[in-house]
Design a protein around this motif. Structure first.
Motif, mmCIF file in Angstrom:
data_model
loop_
_atom_site.group_PDB
_atom_site.id
_atom_site.type_symbol
_atom_site.label_atom_id
_atom_site.label_comp_id
_atom_site.label_asym_id
_atom_site.label_seq_id
_atom_site.Cartn_x
_atom_site.Cartn_y
_atom_site.Cartn_z
ATOM 1 N N GLU A 124 0.843 -1.191 0.000
ATOM 2 C CA GLU A 124 0.000 0.000 0.000
ATOM 3 C C GLU A 124 0.884 1.249 0.000
ATOM 4 O O GLU A 124 2.046 1.205 0.396
ATOM 5 N N SER A 125 0.304 2.340 -0.417
ATOM 6 C CA SER A 125 0.988 3.626 -0.302
ATOM 7 C C SER A 125 0.735 4.194 1.089
ATOM 8 O O SER A 125 -0.171 3.743 1.809
ATOM 9 N N LEU A 126 1.518 5.189 1.454
ATOM 10 C CA LEU A 126 1.325 5.809 2.759
ATOM 11 C C LEU A 126 -0.020 6.521 2.839
ATOM 12 O O LEU A 126 -0.622 6.610 3.920
ATOM 13 N N GLN A 127 -0.508 7.034 1.713
ATOM 14 C CA GLN A 127 -1.816 7.671 1.707
ATOM 15 C C GLN A 127 -2.923 6.666 2.021
ATOM 16 O O GLN A 127 -3.861 6.953 2.771
ATOM 17 N N GLN A 128 -2.821 5.482 1.428
ATOM 18 C CA GLN A 128 -3.806 4.441 1.723
ATOM 19 C C GLN A 128 -3.745 4.034 3.183
ATOM 20 O O GLN A 128 -4.776 3.783 3.819
ATOM 21 N N ALA A 147 6.925 3.148 3.218
ATOM 22 C CA ALA A 147 6.517 2.297 2.102
ATOM 23 C C ALA A 147 7.782 1.862 1.375
ATOM 24 O O ALA A 147 8.396 2.641 0.637
ATOM 25 N N GLU A 148 8.209 0.629 1.609
ATOM 26 C CA GLU A 148 9.486 0.159 1.074
ATOM 27 C C GLU A 148 9.456 -1.358 0.957
ATOM 28 O O GLU A 148 8.807 -2.050 1.752
#
Length: 461
Positions: A124-128, A147-148
């Motif tokens: 997932e992205s940090l926004q999600q 996110a990595e």
């Protein structure tokens, strides 16, 4: 540096082979070998202990138990054996949508208030992640996230941040640059898990890995992954149900097969303190083929309802179907019923089910299962306030089960007033006005039930 070599690794047992072959010579499975490149390392490999090898007397080793880290969820701490152990590696698997990421995000948000926590997401992205935290109403002000997917970069973050808890979601997306293969391959999953296992032992960081499962319900990736880690938990969800069961499959620091129950709500996962009340929601009308039993899950009793349906075969062979039970034991017990009680069900289809999606792995429900089958076959409902447990032997004897007194007390708390139990599990003193019928064999259990009336009592659950 020596020239890299290619080996073929079995995805089931982790055995290595020098050349590809259709079948693994160790575990015997077909088409499970994957290519992996290995070679010598430029720097020495540090062992799991994080220090040089030292031989000493076991009596000279100080046996100090590290303080566990509480997760803030009583059900999760129960399955873990009392909390997270520093330096341990925990693997959580489950079906897509079961709630693995939701549960871990809630745990991280609670633990971040008192410890350094790093949540690394690769799917997932940090926004999600932020949107999910907002939807769950979590305070993520002190929770560190990233996110990595590159293992080397994550290791650098650990060295800089020094977290007490590291969550990697998920192990199938991690990638080591020094290992050939795409993320999720046998070589990448194996080496990434090995890397973080060594790192956890060296830094006393709790590492939690999220794992995917295959369509058969098994953990995806090499079987050796389960041997590397310290604790393996499986989060299961019954189709269409909001309840989730978290079971300990492997635990070096606690009881195996411990069970935790959660409910999926709009605010995330909520622990269920009294799971017996959830799994024992019986209908208002007495129906044949239904009986309650007490299973022993880990360190506590759990009341569940067993249902059976016996119907005339419409054509072909008689079917034996068991959901939540061992189907082989069902067929075996039907043979015991015929041999020792003269009741023939060869021309009947027999279906058995554990209500609520629970799976019984112990033998304490044997007697209850046969009584439910007979109730459906004779079309006579069993007493609503009756609880039954006991193991059934091939000679027709009813054998005792562990923790019989605790099972009876748990049943008494939920309003049960009659019980059929093995003779060796008879209580030494009265339990809450419960009428206990100890039996030595299957025919004795049938006689005990035949003498009971099936009238519903007001105090019945």
């Amino acid at each position: 540096m020596a020239k890299p070599q290619s080996v073929y690794v079995c995805s089931d047992c982790g055995a290595e082979h020098t050349r590809w072959q259709g079948r693994c010579s160790v575990c015997g499975e077909w088409n499970v070998l994957s290519r992996m490149t290995v070679g010598s390392r430029a720097e020495p490999v540090v062992g799991y202990s994080g220090s040089a090898a030292e031989v000493m007397s076991l009596g000279d080793v100080r046996a100090e138990e590290a303080d566990r880290l509480g997760t803030g969820f009583g059900e999760l701490d129960r399955v873990l054996g009392g909390g997270l152990v520093p330096g341990s590696v925990v693997l959580i698997g489950g079906d897509p949508g079961a709630g693995k990421s939701t549960l871990l995000l809630q745990v991280c948000a609670r633990m971040a208030a008192r410890s350094a926590v790093l949540y690394v997401t690769g799917e997932e992205s940090l926004q999600q992640l932020a949107l999910r935290a907002e939807r769950l109403g979590l305070d993520g002000g002190r929770l560190q996230v990233a996110a990595e997917t590159r293992v080397e970069v994550i290791a650098g973050l650990i060295e800089d941040r020094k977290p007490a808890l590291l969550v990697l979601d998920s192990v199938q997306v991690l990638q080591l640059s020094s290992v050939d293969g795409t993320p999720g391959s046998v070589s990448q999953v194996r080496e990434a898990a090995s890397y973080f296992t060594r790192l956890a032992k060296q830094t006393s960081t709790v590492v939690v890995l999220v794992g995917h499962v295959t369509k058969e319900g098994n953990l995806a990736g090499p079987k050796v992954l389960e041997h590397m880690i310290d604790c393996f938990l499986m989060l299961d969800s019954a189709g269409g149900s909001r309840f989730r069961t978290l079971r300990g499959v492997k635990n070096r620091f606690g009881a195996v097969n411990e069970l935790g129950v959660f409910a999926m709500t709009e605010q995330g996962m909520k622990p269920v303190a009294n799971p017996s009340a959830i799994f024992l929601q019986r209908g208002d009308v007495d129906a044949p083929g239904s009986v309650a039993t007490v299973a022993w899950e880990g360190t506590r009793p759990l009341l569940v309802e067993l249902q059976a349906l016996v119907d005339q075969v419409q054509g072909g062979y008689a079917r034996r179907v068991a959901v939540g039970l061992d189907q082989q034991r069902l067929a075996m017990h039907l043979a015991v019923l015929h041999r020792h009680c003269g009741i023939q069900l060869a021309d009947q289809d027999v279906f058995a089910n554990v209500v609520g999606g629970v799976r019984l792995s112990e033998t304490g429900g044997d007697l209850a299962l046969l009584l439910a089958v007979l109730s459906s076959f004779r079309d006579k409902p069993l007493p609503r306030d009756l609880i039954v447990f006991g193991e059934l032997g091939l000679t027709g004897e009813v054998r005792p089960v562990a923790n019989g007194q605790e099972r009876l007390r748990e049943a008494g708390k939920h309003g049960f007033r009659r019980a059929v139990v093995p003779f060796a599990n008879r209580p030494n003193q009265a339990i809450g006005g419960m009428a206990v019928h100890p039996v030595k064999n299957l025919s004795g259990a049938l006689d005990a039930v035949a003498g009971m009336d099936s009238q519903r009592r007001p105090e019945a659950p």
